[in-house]
Scaffold this active site. Structure first.
Site, short mmCIF file in Angstrom:
data_model
loop_
_atom_site.label_atom_id
_atom_site.label_comp_id
_atom_site.label_asym_id
_atom_site.label_seq_id
_atom_site.Cartn_x
_atom_site.Cartn_y
_atom_site.Cartn_z
N GLU A 90 -16.61 -90.10 -13.40
CA GLU A 90 -15.39 -89.60 -14.04
C GLU A 90 -14.27 -89.57 -13.00
OE1 GLU A 90 -13.73 -85.67 -16.44
OE2 GLU A 90 -15.79 -85.69 -15.70
N ALA B 107 -7.08 -82.98 -20.70
CA ALA B 107 -6.50 -83.84 -19.66
C ALA B 107 -5.77 -85.02 -20.29
CB ALA B 107 -7.57 -84.31 -18.68
N ARG C 244 7.08 -88.98 -31.71
CA ARG C 244 7.51 -90.29 -31.24
C ARG C 244 6.77 -90.73 -29.98
NH1 ARG C 244 11.56 -87.69 -33.52
NH2 ARG C 244 12.13 -86.53 -31.63
N HIS D 91 -11.84 -75.54 -24.89
CA HIS D 91 -11.19 -76.78 -24.47
C HIS D 91 -10.34 -77.40 -25.58
CE1 HIS D 91 -13.91 -76.48 -21.06
NE2 HIS D 91 -13.24 -77.47 -20.48
N ASP E 24 -19.88 -81.09 -20.49
CA ASP E 24 -19.06 -80.99 -19.28
C ASP E 24 -19.55 -79.82 -18.43
OD1 ASP E 24 -17.08 -81.92 -17.59
OD2 ASP E 24 -15.46 -80.81 -18.54
N LEU F 149 -8.90 -74.94 -15.97
CA LEU F 149 -10.29 -75.14 -16.39
C LEU F 149 -11.00 -76.09 -15.43
CD1 LEU F 149 -9.92 -75.49 -20.27
CD2 LEU F 149 -11.02 -73.61 -19.04
#
Length: 389
Positions: free
Chosen positions: A130, A225, A232, A256, A279, A312
């Site tokens: 990640e 994230a 728009r 989250h 996670d 977090l």
């Protein structure tokens, strides 16, 4: 040894079955038989009629558990220990996850993964990298000092690992920010078997959709994230929901992502395209109140893991709890929630012919749960590896 599991209800990945037993041999499901059958030479294992045998849960985003953090010790032993630490939650397969780190840590994690999966029944299905090819703007708790664009050595390292892992039915999942990785690089990785997921990204809707045409097939912890949807500037979240064939990982802790938005996400995507991830971080499965990440203290409070300033840092949830939240918080039927924790993640990484169902030829990896989705026992390759009693 052949074993026959009987007297419990069975969820085979499609539907619940009554009066059905499961015959196991050589770590796989041999047959589904009437519960009253007495297969010759098989050990008969009887469960409570209140128990449910379901496909083992798969967690494709586990930073740590049981006091172990993969970034701190990117070794084969750490990967196996993480897999063992989540077995009490019904999890039978994991991708230990390395978040953004040094090039040396990335190389170590890749090397460790090959060693870890070589151990019989380790529960390690590959590795999730990640970062570091993500957005500084949407880094979250990731260390910006390590964030960068991939060079050719990176692409070769990760591509070669993917090809090696594939020989053992294992996978490498790579989270990238589409704005930080060129289409040519995405295509090279995808063509070599790397599973690509967009995450920690501020990419536009248009750039994100373009990335899905060049090998990105999933989205990492959808809604986190990433910038919020705007009229728009719909961004990557809208791209995730509008690209019908992509998969989305979801942290169903109610922290989250708001429960209301999770319901919208589930309604927007076709069935089978949203799967659960935890996670998880080292405190999961322990009583620890803190741990160290990138040299800073992470605090465990009220179901959250945060830095001192409130950012977090992973999640304080296990897979069984996430599954229960789907049922109680999101009104997801139990059978669908079970698929979100087993069949759908298996499908995302191309292992749906081995995991996620209880059927002949599939791995004999099971979670035995009750009606409240409380794990009672966990089986890996036909052997009990954890029991509540």
């Amino acid at each position: 040894m052949r074993r026959f599991l009987t007297e419990a209800r069975v969820f085979n990945g499609d539907r619940f079955l009554n009066d059905t037993g499961i015959l196991l041999a050589d770590g796989k499901v041999e047959a589904l038989l009437p519960a009253t059958a007495t297969p010759e030479g098989a050990e008969i294992i009887r469960f409570s009629p209140d128990a449910i045998i379901v496909p083992g849960f798969l967690d494709l985003q586990v930073n740590g558990a049981g006091g172990v953090l993969f970034n701190e010790t990117p070794t084969a032993d750490a990967a196996r220990r993480i897999a063992e630490a989540v077995r009490p939650h019904g999890v039978t397969g994991v991708l230990p996850t390395l978040i953004t780190d040094s090039k040396e840590a990335l190389e170590a994690a890749c090397s460790a993964t090959g060693e870890a999966i070589a151990a019989e029944n380790s529960g390690v299905l590959g590795v999730h990298i990640e970062g570091p090819f993500i957005s500084v703007e949407r880094k979250g708790v990731h260390n910006p000092d390590y964030i960068r664009q991939p060079d050719q050595d990176d692409l070769d390292l990760i591509s070669n690992l993917a090809k090696d892992l594939d020989k053992n039915d294992a996978r490498i999942l790579l989270t990238v920010a589409p704005e930080n990785v060129a289409d040519e690089a995405l295509a090279q990785l995808a063509s070599n078997g790397v599973v690509l997921s967009a995450g920690h990204t501020a990419a536009s809707y248009e750039r994100t959709v373009e990335a899905t045409r060049n090998g990105v097939t999933g989205f990492t912890h959808l809604g986190n994230a990433m910038p919020p949807i705007q009229n728009r500037a719909p961004g990557p979240v809208a791209a995730a929901l509008s690209t019908r064939d992509t998969y989305c990982g979801l942290i169903a802790d109610g922290i989250h992502v708001h429960a209301g938005l999770m319901k919208v996400m589930l309604a927007a995507k076709p069935q089978g395209r949203i799967f659960l991830v935890t996670d998880a971080m080292p405190p999961v499965g322990t009583d620890a109140k803190t741990f160290i990440l990138y040299g800073q203290t992470i605090y465990r409070r009220d179901g959250r893991l945060t830095t001192a300033d409130g950012t977090l840092a992973g999640a304080d949830i296990d897979m069984a709890s996430a599954l229960r939240n789907c049922v109680t918080m999101l009104d997801v039927p139990l059978d669908e929630a079970l698929r979100m924790a087993s069949l759908y993640p298996a499908s995302f990484i191309g292992l749906e012919k081995k995991y996620g169902r209880i059927a002949p030829g599939y791995a004999a990896d099971f979670a035995i749960i009750n009606d409240d989705v409380e794990p009672l026992e966990t089986y890996v390759a036909g052997n009990s590896v954890w029991s509540k009693d």
